[in-house]
Design an enzyme around this catalytic site. Structure first.
Site, PDB file in Angstrom:
ATOM      1  CG  ASP A 250      -1.566   6.771   6.677  1.00 18.12           C
ATOM      2  OD1 ASP A 250      -1.147   7.821   6.032  1.00 18.12           O
ATOM      3  OD2 ASP A 250      -2.317   5.927   6.449  1.00 18.12           O
TER       4      ASP A 250
ATOM      5  CE  LYS B 178      -5.350  10.927   0.647  1.00 22.20           C
ATOM      6  NZ  LYS B 178      -6.643  10.504   0.460  1.00 22.20           N
TER       7      LYS B 178
ATOM      8  CB  CYS C 162     -10.822   3.347   2.392  1.00 22.45           C
ATOM      9  SG  CYS C 162     -10.965   3.328   0.705  1.00 22.45           S
TER      10      CYS C 162
ATOM     11  CG  HIS D 234      -6.810   4.645   4.247  1.00 31.83           C
ATOM     12  ND1 HIS D 234      -6.612   3.555   3.310  1.00 31.83           N
ATOM     13  CD2 HIS D 234      -7.909   5.519   3.717  1.00 31.83           C
ATOM     14  CE1 HIS D 234      -7.221   4.135   1.988  1.00 31.83           C
ATOM     15  NE2 HIS D 234      -7.935   4.845   2.340  1.00 31.83           N
TER      16      HIS D 234
ATOM     17  CD  GLN E  92      -6.999  12.320   5.198  1.00 23.20           C
ATOM     18  OE1 GLN E  92      -7.114  13.680   5.122  1.00 23.20           O
ATOM     19  NE2 GLN E  92      -7.230  11.793   4.035  1.00 23.20           N
TER      20      GLN E  92
HETATM   21  N1  PMP Z   1      -4.110   6.617   4.726  1.00 21.63           N
HETATM   22  C1  PMP Z   1      -5.016   7.632   4.808  1.00 21.63           C
HETATM   23  C2  PMP Z   1      -5.156   8.003   6.401  1.00 21.63           C
HETATM   24  C3  PMP Z   1      -5.914   8.141   3.738  1.00 21.63           C
HETATM   25  O1  PMP Z   1      -6.388   8.980   4.308  1.00 21.63           O
HETATM   26  C4  PMP Z   1      -5.478   7.688   2.419  1.00 21.63           C
HETATM   27  C5  PMP Z   1      -6.416   8.318   1.293  1.00 21.63           C
HETATM   28  N2  PMP Z   1      -7.633   8.441   1.674  1.00 21.63           N
HETATM   29  C6  PMP Z   1      -4.531   6.486   2.363  1.00 21.63           C
HETATM   30  C7  PMP Z   1      -3.844   6.099   3.361  1.00 21.63           C
HETATM   31  C8  PMP Z   1      -4.341   6.090   0.829  1.00 21.63           C
HETATM   32  O2  PMP Z   1      -3.760   7.239   0.367  1.00 21.63           O
HETATM   33  P1  PMP Z   1      -3.620   6.937  -1.416  1.00 21.63           P
HETATM   34  O3  PMP Z   1      -4.862   6.396  -1.796  1.00 21.63           O
HETATM   35  O4  PMP Z   1      -3.265   8.072  -2.034  1.00 21.63           O
HETATM   36  O5  PMP Z   1      -2.321   5.979  -1.534  1.00 21.63           O
END
Ligand code: PMP
Length: 403
Positions: free
Chosen positions: A199, A225, A361, A122, A202
């Site tokens: 990270d 999440k 993203c 991401h 997910q």
């Molecule tokens: N890493 C991953 C794998 C994600 O799926 C996401 C959110 N889509 C993020 C980071 C960023 O999370 P946040 O926007 O809640 O900070």
């Protein structure tokens, strides 16, 4: 077995009608909906114990502080950390990674050092490192994918040099719904004395996490999440790293004493929690995790995996559907023939079905897949097979309309 109909009743938003059709919410990888107990926890804080934490000797402040610290312990147990002070509250995954990039980077990285990420990250696990690279003359190296859209572990093994200082990878890809072999990645990196950040944005809603079993140096996730409110997240870090790292933000609560000549810093976890925290969100995060515990994360995962398997089977029956990777989690990314993902998303939306379309993203991954974007359906504990049937019908309809 979970009683899904009973669980659905705990989510007021699932009663919503969209264009006069029942809402089918399949955008859970972006954010989950909230059960009533979590929504109530937020208003209960304001109605009963609201007061700034940590600084007051009065009753309300002590009650709010105790509730926040209780949440910290719930998080600790949820991810199997040894100490509560290894749990740092942040605004979410993004802030947690920025904190490590900044504090670990400033403390340990020198010009010419290297950080390893993967092609399926991401943006929030890419850009903080790029900013650090620019500031410090550090080099970012990227683990590529195999033909099967898995991380190329053999290439990863060969990427280490005497200058590798950190590996930072996603536990589960937010685009592909594929679980990366993070235990193996950690073992390989530790074999070279290199720490690893996972990270978990997910993985946290769908997997039982034990940071000590994984031996992760850092593990980060967002509350929203996993059925908790937006604006609150977690950075787990091993005590030895957090103690050695410089503070991130300066301000109240993160200090021991402040003088114009010299300022000393508070102990963990407060050293990394400058300013008034979102104690309401943190308390509600504790409520959300207890709610997940009451269902059992293994039961939740079994339900979601069954839904994902069913969705994949139904999608494969549709001619022209292309699924990316081999999803084993709670999300599936695909395209239908030559139809642009946003066209598919728009048709589904008019049927009351919420999916995410675009680059999610993760532009480097989308580029590696050589597509304009994908359609992603992602599942949570409250989703049903009937909802997947409605989604498949919607896909079939969109194909008819565009062919
Ligand atoms: N890493 C991953 C794998 C994600 O799926 C996401 C959110 N889509 C993020 C980071 C960023 O999370 P946040 O926007 O809640 O900070």
């Amino acid at each position: 077995m979970l009683d899904i109909e009973k669980i659905r009743k705990e989510f007021p938003i699932l009663e919503t009608r969209v264009y006069n059709k029942p809402l089918v919410y399949l955008d859970n990888a972006a954010t989950t909906q909230k059960p009533k107990c979590v929504i109530d926890a937020i208003s209960d804080v304001y109605a009963t114990i609201n007061s700034n934490v940590h600084r007051g000797i009065h009753h309300l402040s002590q009650a709010a502080t105790a509730a926040m610290e209780h949440s910290r312990d719930i998080v600790r147990r949820f991810i199997g950390a040894e100490h509560s002070h290894e749990i740092i509250f942040t605004r979410g995954t993004t802030e947690s990674i920025n904190l490590v990039a900044s504090s670990f980077g400033e403390t340990f990285l020198r010009k010419g050092d290297e950080i390893i990420v993967s092609v399926m990250e991401h943006h929030s696990n890419i850009v903080p490192w790029q900013l650090l690279c620019e500031r410090k003359g550090v080099r970012l190296r990227v683990i590529p994918m195999t033909e099967r859209c898995t991380l190329d572990i053999e290439k990863f093994r060969a990427m280490f040099t005497g200058r590798t200082r950190l590996v930072s990878v996603a536990h589960v890809s937010n685009v592909l719904g594929v679980t990366n072999p993070v235990k193996e990645i950690i073992e390989i990196a530790h074999g070279r004395d290199v720490p690893v950040l996972i990270d978990g944005a997910q993985s946290i809603p769908h997997t039982s996490i034990d940071v000590r079993e994984l031996d992760a140096d850092f593990f980060v996730f967002s509350g929203h999440k996993i059925y908790a409110p937006t604006g609150v997240g977690v950075l787990y870090g091993k005590e030895k790293w957090l103690n050695a790292m410089q503070p991130y933000h300066g301000g109240g609560e993160m200090i021991k004493s402040v003088r114009f000549e010299n300022t000393t810093f508070n102990e963990l976890p407060y050293k990394f929690e400058a300013g008034t925290p979102d104690y309401t969100g943190i308390i509600a995060l504790g409520t959300a995790l207890e709610w997940v515990n009451s269902l059992g994360i293994a039961n939740i995962a079994a339900h979601e995996h069954a839904l994902t398997k069913y969705a994949i089977k139904r999608l494969r029956e549709i001619p022209g559907v292309r699924i990316f990777g081999e999803p084993d989690g709670a999300a599936v990314s695909f395209l239908t023939g030559e139809i642009h993902p946003s066209d598919t998303g728009t048709i589904l939306d008019h049927l009351g079905i919420a999916v995410r379309t675009g680059h999610h993203c993760a532009q480097p991954l989308i580029e590696a897949l050589k597509v304009p974007g994908t359609v992603r359906a992602s599942f949570a504990v409250y989703n049903t097979r009937e909802e997947i049937d409605a989604f498949i019908k919607g896909i079939e309809r969109s194909i008819k309309m565009f062919s």
